[in-house]
Design a protein around this motif. Structure first.
Motif, mmCIF file in Angstrom:
data_model
loop_
_atom_site.group_PDB
_atom_site.id
_atom_site.type_symbol
_atom_site.label_atom_id
_atom_site.label_comp_id
_atom_site.label_asym_id
_atom_site.label_seq_id
_atom_site.Cartn_x
_atom_site.Cartn_y
_atom_site.Cartn_z
ATOM 1 N N ILE A 1 0.843 -1.199 0.000
ATOM 2 C CA ILE A 1 0.000 0.000 0.000
ATOM 3 C C ILE A 1 0.873 1.241 0.000
ATOM 4 O O ILE A 1 1.779 1.384 0.839
ATOM 5 N N VAL A 2 0.599 2.132 -0.948
ATOM 6 C CA VAL A 2 1.196 3.465 -0.924
ATOM 7 C C VAL A 2 0.055 4.473 -0.880
ATOM 8 O O VAL A 2 -1.078 4.175 -1.299
ATOM 9 N N GLY A 3 0.319 5.649 -0.360
ATOM 10 C CA GLY A 3 -0.737 6.647 -0.234
ATOM 11 C C GLY A 3 -0.242 8.031 -0.610
ATOM 12 O O GLY A 3 0.954 8.332 -0.495
ATOM 13 N N TRP A 4 -1.186 8.861 -1.066
ATOM 14 C CA TRP A 4 -0.863 10.249 -1.384
ATOM 15 C C TRP A 4 -1.917 11.151 -0.763
ATOM 16 O O TRP A 4 -3.113 10.844 -0.780
ATOM 17 N N SER A 5 -1.460 12.266 -0.212
ATOM 18 C CA SER A 5 -2.369 13.244 0.387
ATOM 19 C C SER A 5 -1.829 14.648 0.140
ATOM 20 O O SER A 5 -0.658 14.827 -0.250
ATOM 21 N N ARG A 6 -2.689 15.626 0.373
ATOM 22 C CA ARG A 6 -2.286 17.019 0.136
ATOM 23 C C ARG A 6 -1.170 17.443 1.082
ATOM 24 O O ARG A 6 -0.232 18.130 0.686
ATOM 25 N N THR A 7 -1.277 17.025 2.341
ATOM 26 C CA THR A 7 -0.261 17.336 3.341
ATOM 27 C C THR A 7 0.321 16.031 3.890
ATOM 28 O O THR A 7 -0.258 14.960 3.724
ATOM 29 N N GLU A 8 1.439 16.128 4.553
ATOM 30 C CA GLU A 8 2.132 14.942 5.043
ATOM 31 C C GLU A 8 1.299 14.218 6.100
ATOM 32 O O GLU A 8 0.776 14.832 7.035
ATOM 33 N N LYS A 9 1.185 12.886 5.926
ATOM 34 C CA LYS A 9 0.451 12.058 6.884
ATOM 35 C C LYS A 9 1.219 10.767 7.113
ATOM 36 O O LYS A 9 1.863 10.240 6.194
ATOM 37 N N THR A 10 1.119 10.264 8.337
ATOM 38 C CA THR A 10 1.760 8.997 8.679
ATOM 39 C C THR A 10 0.682 7.973 8.968
ATOM 40 O O THR A 10 -0.162 8.172 9.845
ATOM 41 N N VAL A 11 0.695 6.874 8.214
ATOM 42 C CA VAL A 11 -0.283 5.805 8.365
ATOM 43 C C VAL A 11 0.480 4.490 8.488
ATOM 44 O O VAL A 11 1.322 4.181 7.641
ATOM 45 N N ALA A 12 0.204 3.732 9.535
ATOM 46 C CA ALA A 12 0.902 2.469 9.760
ATOM 47 C C ALA A 12 0.753 1.551 8.555
ATOM 48 O O ALA A 12 -0.355 1.342 8.049
ATOM 49 N N GLY A 13 1.864 0.994 8.085
ATOM 50 C CA GLY A 13 1.834 0.046 6.976
ATOM 51 C C GLY A 13 1.713 0.668 5.607
ATOM 52 O O GLY A 13 1.592 -0.058 4.616
ATOM 53 N N VAL A 14 1.740 2.002 5.519
ATOM 54 C CA VAL A 14 1.561 2.697 4.244
ATOM 55 C C VAL A 14 2.787 3.564 3.968
ATOM 56 O O VAL A 14 3.202 4.354 4.819
ATOM 57 N N GLU A 15 3.360 3.404 2.786
ATOM 58 C CA GLU A 15 4.413 4.320 2.355
ATOM 59 C C GLU A 15 3.732 5.572 1.814
ATOM 60 O O GLU A 15 3.007 5.502 0.816
ATOM 61 N N SER A 16 3.926 6.691 2.476
ATOM 62 C CA SER A 16 3.134 7.887 2.186
ATOM 63 C C SER A 16 3.913 8.904 1.372
ATOM 64 O O SER A 16 5.114 9.132 1.584
ATOM 65 N N PHE A 17 3.219 9.528 0.431
ATOM 66 C CA PHE A 17 3.728 10.631 -0.367
ATOM 67 C C PHE A 17 2.761 11.799 -0.194
ATOM 68 O O PHE A 17 1.581 11.593 0.119
ATOM 69 N N TYR A 18 3.240 13.012 -0.411
ATOM 70 C CA TYR A 18 2.329 14.133 -0.229
ATOM 71 C C TYR A 18 2.750 15.315 -1.100
ATOM 72 O O TYR A 18 3.901 15.424 -1.533
ATOM 73 N N GLY A 19 1.774 16.181 -1.333
ATOM 74 C CA GLY A 19 2.025 17.402 -2.066
ATOM 75 C C GLY A 19 2.342 17.175 -3.533
ATOM 76 O O GLY A 19 2.409 16.047 -4.020
ATOM 77 N N ALA A 20 2.562 18.289 -4.238
ATOM 78 C CA ALA A 20 2.823 18.218 -5.676
ATOM 79 C C ALA A 20 4.068 17.401 -5.980
ATOM 80 O O ALA A 20 4.102 16.629 -6.947
ATOM 81 N N SER A 21 5.089 17.539 -5.151
ATOM 82 C CA SER A 21 6.348 16.833 -5.415
ATOM 83 C C SER A 21 6.229 15.334 -5.184
ATOM 84 O O SER A 21 7.026 14.557 -5.722
ATOM 85 N N GLY A 22 5.245 14.908 -4.394
ATOM 86 C CA GLY A 22 5.095 13.493 -4.100
ATOM 87 C C GLY A 22 4.180 12.748 -5.047
ATOM 88 O O GLY A 22 4.111 11.510 -5.009
ATOM 89 N N LEU A 23 3.476 13.481 -5.930
ATOM 90 C CA LEU A 23 2.473 12.820 -6.763
ATOM 91 C C LEU A 23 3.094 11.894 -7.811
ATOM 92 O O LEU A 23 2.662 10.744 -7.971
ATOM 93 N N ASP A 24 4.113 12.352 -8.504
ATOM 94 C CA ASP A 24 4.706 11.521 -9.554
ATOM 95 C C ASP A 24 5.333 10.236 -9.010
ATOM 96 O O ASP A 24 5.084 9.155 -9.561
ATOM 97 N N PRO A 25 6.145 10.290 -7.948
ATOM 98 C CA PRO A 25 6.677 9.028 -7.411
ATOM 99 C C PRO A 25 5.595 8.095 -6.881
ATOM 100 O O PRO A 25 5.727 6.876 -6.973
#
Length: 313
Positions: free
Chosen positions: A158-182
């Motif tokens: 599971i990977v996740g993307w959100s507008r602002t930085e979030k920490t979710v157990a078991g999820v590699e999280s990306f955020y913001g415009a710079s995190g969308l492409d990866p």
């Protein structure tokens, strides 16, 4: 103490009965008694008529029947009172059921096998293991976090993307415009649970689809949108399906609802359509929560799950 139940698009009988049963000492009305009805203290709404809340001088709070609040914020005459969004176990569980169902159906090649059954074809398709697949969830609020947890139990990455930085157990999280492409580059099955805001409107377009993984363990990337219809550009979805940028799609929400009979999405062989039914609000489950919030507020406690009008959710 009066509650205004203002809804369009469905019959409010179930909600009216539940409110009258659970709050017998409160008057529940479907329309204001006058243009400036001073008796109304609270409004429970879904796609309320524009301006209906503006003439309520003693309105203390607005409650949304659904998880989203864009239907409230569209009202140009919205009064400056707190808006409360629904966060309830029942609604969250229903959405996770839908997400898990659609992920598993695409993952286990349900569309392909149904087509084979219709044609009388016996053909065993290659089936990867769950741990070989990455599900990307756009939107890591209450709904996204719960869906991520349940999919993780099944073994998916599971990977996740959100507008602002979030920490979710078991999820590699990306955020913001710079995190969308990866985030997109890692995603085999894209699950969209975003709210609709000026920044997210039309985000599911040709450019976004082109940045998903081109090859996945099941052949190509899949789109599942159970967020809001305004997130997607349906012409771009059809184009991506036709040129095989997308392999399949499950759509529960649409730019225009009900989905027009003329839409090609209805009969596309690689699209699964549901009528905005992923997580239908249940009056018996949600009315007690709304009334508990009202009772607590009248005791001087703070309202929970308040909407940030600037953020749009």
């Amino acid at each position: 103490m009066t509650i205004l139940l203002s809804v369009t698009g469905f019959q409010p009988t179930e909600w009216l009965n539940a409110l009258q049963e659970r709050a017998p000492r409160r008057a529940v009305i479907l329309e204001p008694n006058s243009a400036n009805d001073a008796s109304v203290d609270y409004a429970i709404v879904w796609k309320q008529k524009p301006g209906v809340l503006a003439g309520l001088p003693n309105l203390k709070a607005i409650f949304s029947i659904g998880a989203g609040v864009d239907h409230i914020l569209r009202d140009p005459h919205l009064p400056d009172v707190p808006i409360v969004r629904i966060v309830a176990d029942d609604l969250t569980a229903r959405m996770s059921e839908y997400v898990v169902w659609r992920v598993l159906d695409h993952f286990r090649r349900g569309m392909a096998y149904r087509a084979q059954q219709a044609a009388g074809l016996w053909h065993d398709r290659v089936q990867p293991a769950a741990h070989e697949m990455t599900v990307g969830i756009m939107g890591l609020g209450e709904l996204g976090r719960d869906a991520a947890q349940k999919l993780g139990v099944l073994g998916f990455n599971i990977v996740g993307w959100s507008r602002t930085e979030k920490t979710v157990a078991g999820v590699e999280s990306f955020y913001g415009a710079s995190g969308l492409d990866p985030f997109l580059a890692r995603t085999d099955i894209l699950v969209v649970l975003l709210p609709i805001t000026p920044e997210t409107h039309g985000i599911l377009d040709t450019g976004l689809f082109s940045r998903l993984k081109h090859r996945t363990p099941i052949g190509g990337p899949v789109l599942i949108n159970a967020g809001r219809g305004g997130l997607q550009v349906e012409s771009a979805i059809l184009k991506a399906l036709d040129d095989e940028t997308l392999m399949e799609a499950s759509l529960d929400v649409f730019e225009t609802e009900p989905l027009p009979a003329s839409s090609r999405l209805w009969k596309h062989p690689r699209v699964f359509v549901t009528p905005h039914a992923a997580a239908t609000s249940n009056a018996q489950a949600l009315v007690p929560q709304i009334l508990a919030q009202i009772d607590a507020f009248e005791r001087g406690e703070e309202l929970q799950h308040l909407v940030d009008r600037q953020a749009g959710y």
